[in-house]
Design a protein around this motif. Sequence first.
Motif, mmCIF file in Angstrom:
data_model
loop_
_atom_site.group_PDB
_atom_site.id
_atom_site.type_symbol
_atom_site.label_atom_id
_atom_site.label_comp_id
_atom_site.label_asym_id
_atom_site.label_seq_id
_atom_site.Cartn_x
_atom_site.Cartn_y
_atom_site.Cartn_z
ATOM 1 N N TRP A 324 1.305 -1.211 -0.075
ATOM 2 C CA TRP A 324 -0.188 0.276 0.154
ATOM 3 C C TRP A 324 0.522 1.127 0.198
ATOM 4 N N ARG A 325 2.222 1.224 -0.636
ATOM 5 C CA ARG A 325 2.841 2.116 -0.147
ATOM 6 C C ARG A 325 2.322 3.116 -1.093
ATOM 7 N N ARG A 326 1.754 3.054 -2.000
ATOM 8 C CA ARG A 326 1.485 3.767 -3.605
ATOM 9 C C ARG A 326 0.767 5.344 -2.936
ATOM 10 N N ILE A 327 -0.269 4.630 -1.535
ATOM 11 C CA ILE A 327 -1.434 5.539 -1.212
ATOM 12 C C ILE A 327 -0.993 5.953 0.279
ATOM 13 N N LEU A 328 -0.238 5.191 0.471
ATOM 14 C CA LEU A 328 0.189 5.592 1.994
ATOM 15 C C LEU A 328 1.399 6.725 1.950
ATOM 16 N N ALA A 329 2.446 6.708 1.265
ATOM 17 C CA ALA A 329 3.827 7.405 1.232
ATOM 18 C C ALA A 329 3.403 8.991 1.312
ATOM 19 N N LYS A 330 4.038 9.649 1.861
ATOM 20 C CA LYS A 330 3.728 11.101 2.337
ATOM 21 C C LYS A 330 3.526 11.982 0.761
ATOM 22 N N GLY A 331 2.941 12.657 0.659
ATOM 23 C CA GLY A 331 2.641 13.246 -0.628
ATOM 24 C C GLY A 331 1.979 12.396 -1.681
ATOM 25 N N ALA A 332 1.248 11.595 -1.316
ATOM 26 C CA ALA A 332 1.112 10.814 -1.870
ATOM 27 C C ALA A 332 -0.182 11.032 -2.794
ATOM 28 N N MET A 333 -1.257 11.026 -3.958
ATOM 29 C CA MET A 333 -2.136 11.579 -4.788
ATOM 30 C C MET A 333 -2.688 10.833 -4.272
ATOM 31 N N ALA A 334 -3.696 10.659 -3.143
ATOM 32 C CA ALA A 334 -5.380 9.959 -3.003
ATOM 33 C C ALA A 334 -5.919 10.881 -1.702
ATOM 34 N N THR A 335 -6.957 10.171 -2.075
ATOM 35 C CA THR A 335 -8.108 10.951 -1.093
ATOM 36 C C THR A 335 -7.729 10.592 0.458
ATOM 37 N N GLY A 336 -8.021 11.174 1.418
ATOM 38 C CA GLY A 336 -8.560 10.808 2.696
ATOM 39 C C GLY A 336 -9.021 9.758 2.866
ATOM 40 N N ALA A 337 -10.657 9.495 2.414
ATOM 41 C CA ALA A 337 -11.275 8.397 1.692
ATOM 42 C C ALA A 337 -10.058 6.675 1.818
ATOM 43 N N VAL A 338 -9.588 7.402 0.511
ATOM 44 C CA VAL A 338 -9.002 6.212 0.324
ATOM 45 C C VAL A 338 -7.894 5.734 1.142
ATOM 46 N N ARG A 339 -7.352 6.611 1.716
ATOM 47 C CA ARG A 339 -5.425 6.228 2.798
ATOM 48 C C ARG A 339 -6.278 5.666 4.052
ATOM 49 N N LYS A 340 -7.465 5.453 4.884
ATOM 50 C CA LYS A 340 -8.140 4.963 5.415
ATOM 51 C C LYS A 340 -8.097 3.812 5.111
ATOM 52 N N LYS A 341 -8.908 3.639 3.979
ATOM 53 C CA LYS A 341 -9.223 1.968 3.225
ATOM 54 C C LYS A 341 -7.722 1.106 3.653
ATOM 55 N N ALA A 342 -6.493 2.043 3.086
ATOM 56 C CA ALA A 342 -5.925 0.935 2.822
ATOM 57 C C ALA A 342 -4.957 0.642 4.260
ATOM 58 N N ILE A 343 -4.749 1.632 5.643
ATOM 59 C CA ILE A 343 -4.618 1.947 6.411
ATOM 60 C C ILE A 343 -4.935 0.934 8.031
ATOM 61 N N VAL A 344 -6.312 0.253 6.999
ATOM 62 C CA VAL A 344 -6.986 -0.314 7.882
ATOM 63 C C VAL A 344 -6.709 -1.737 7.396
ATOM 64 N N ALA A 345 -6.649 -1.912 6.380
ATOM 65 C CA ALA A 345 -5.956 -3.269 5.893
ATOM 66 C C ALA A 345 -4.482 -3.823 6.128
ATOM 67 N N VAL A 346 -3.640 -2.665 6.241
ATOM 68 C CA VAL A 346 -2.352 -2.653 7.058
ATOM 69 C C VAL A 346 -2.904 -2.949 8.511
ATOM 70 N N ALA A 347 -3.534 -2.347 8.847
ATOM 71 C CA ALA A 347 -3.916 -2.768 10.767
ATOM 72 C C ALA A 347 -4.196 -4.700 10.847
ATOM 73 N N ARG A 348 -5.209 -4.572 9.907
ATOM 74 C CA ARG A 348 -5.765 -6.237 9.919
ATOM 75 C C ARG A 348 -4.507 -7.148 9.463
ATOM 76 N N GLN A 349 -4.625 -6.751 8.260
ATOM 77 C CA GLN A 349 -2.709 -7.889 8.694
ATOM 78 C C GLN A 349 -1.619 -7.951 9.348
ATOM 79 N N LEU A 350 -1.462 -6.326 10.318
ATOM 80 C CA LEU A 350 -0.888 -6.452 11.823
ATOM 81 C C LEU A 350 -0.794 -7.322 12.125
ATOM 82 N N ALA A 351 -2.261 -7.628 12.585
ATOM 83 C CA ALA A 351 -2.739 -8.161 14.089
ATOM 84 C C ALA A 351 -3.080 -9.593 14.007
ATOM 85 N N ILE A 352 -3.304 -10.204 12.713
ATOM 86 C CA ILE A 352 -2.970 -11.027 12.252
ATOM 87 C C ILE A 352 -1.344 -11.544 12.327
ATOM 88 N N ASP A 353 0.120 -10.968 11.602
ATOM 89 C CA ASP A 353 1.127 -11.115 11.742
ATOM 90 C C ASP A 353 1.328 -11.251 12.767
#
Length: 371
Positions: A324-353
Motif C-alpha cells: 500500500w506504499r503508493r497510497i500511504l506514502a507522504k505526498g501521495a495523490m490519494a484522497t483521505g477516504a482511500v488512505r483510511k481504507k489502506a491503513i485499515v488493511a495494513v492494521a488488519r494484516q498487522l493483527a494477523i502477523d
Amino acid sequence: MLGSPALMYRLNNTIELSSPEETRSEFNRSTGAIKLGVDVHQDFYVVVKQEGGSNPKPPQRFQKEAFLQWAAKLKSRATEVHAVYEACGFGFRLQRQLTALGIKCYVVCPQKLDEQNRRVKTDGLDAKALCLKLDRFVQGNSDALALVRVPTEKEEQLRAIHRQREQLVKARKQLEAQGRSLMVNHGIEPVQQWWKERAFAKLAVPGWMKQLLQNSQPILLGLQEKIAALTLHLQSSAQSPQPRGLGKMTSVVIDREVGNWNRFNNRRQVGSYTGLCPGEHSSGNTRLQTCVTKHGNPRLRAALVELAWRLVRFQPGYKPVIKWRRILAKGAMATGAVRKKAIVAVARQLAIDLWRIRTGRCQAEHLGLMI
C-alpha cells in the motif's frame, strides 16, 4: 379397520400429548436439563426457568445472594443446569459464581431481544427470550447465542492498569482544555500545557484568572505524575526485543487487550475480533461491501490503526506497507477516504502477523519487520 387396536392406541397417545408442554417435549426430545435466562441488574436478577423441553416458567425476581442459593438448590436436584445473561457493566462475577456451583454459565453480546418487534420491553420478556435462545443452544444450535469470551481474573487485573492510565490521560486533557478555553473566552492567546511549572510561572494572564487556573494546576500535576508512573510500569512489562516502531506501550496494550493469542484457531478469527473487516449488505444479484464492522474490542482496534501508521514510517520493508506504499506514502495523490481504507488493511494484516509471532508460527524477520 377404524377400530383396530393399533390405530386406537395411536389416537389415544396423540390425545394424551395434546398439551403444548408435553407435545414440545415429545418432539424436541430434550435432555431434561434446566435452563436459566437471567436479566442482570445491580441489586437484583430477573430469572426465567425452563425444565427440559417444557414452556418457560413465569419470571422470578431474586436478590443476589438469594439467587445463588436458589441456583445451588437447582444444581443439587438436577444433573445439568445452564444459565445465560448479557454482557454488561457488572463484569463476569456472576459467571464465575455460577461456574463455581457447577452450572454452565454463558455470557452473550447485548442484543435486541424483541424478535417479534412488539415494542414492548420488560425484564421478564428479556429473561424469557434469553432462556429460549439458551434452549436452542443446548440442543445443538451453536448460532443461537453470540458468546462472549470470559477473561480470567488475572487478565482482567492486567488490562485494568492501562485502562486506568487511559482514563487519567483523558481527565488531564479535559482539565487542560478547560484552562485554555478560559483564556480564549477572554481574548488571551492560549498556552499549550499551561499547567506545567515553568509555563505557569510565566503565564501572562490577569490575577483573577491565574487564581482560577491555580485551582486546577495541582490536580494536573498530580495526574501527570500518576500517568508517568503507570507508563514506566507498563513499559517495563513489555517483551523484548520489539520490532522497530512497535513501541513498548503499544505492545503491552495490544497483548493485554487480546489476553491469550492462542485462543484463535486461524487468521479469520483474528481479523474478525479486531472489527477491521468490511461489512456486507448483499441481496439477490447485488453485492455491497460496507465500512468496517467495528465488531470486537475498540481499544485494540485503535491501537492497531495507530501502530499501522507508525510502521509506514519505521518499517518500509514490511509486506503490507510495500503493498500500500503508493497510497500511504507522504505526498501521495490519494484522497483521505482511500488512505483510511489502506491503513485499515495494513492494521488488519498487522493483527494477523502479531498473532503468528506471538504463537510461534513465524519470526518477525520473515514478515519483513526489522528488530
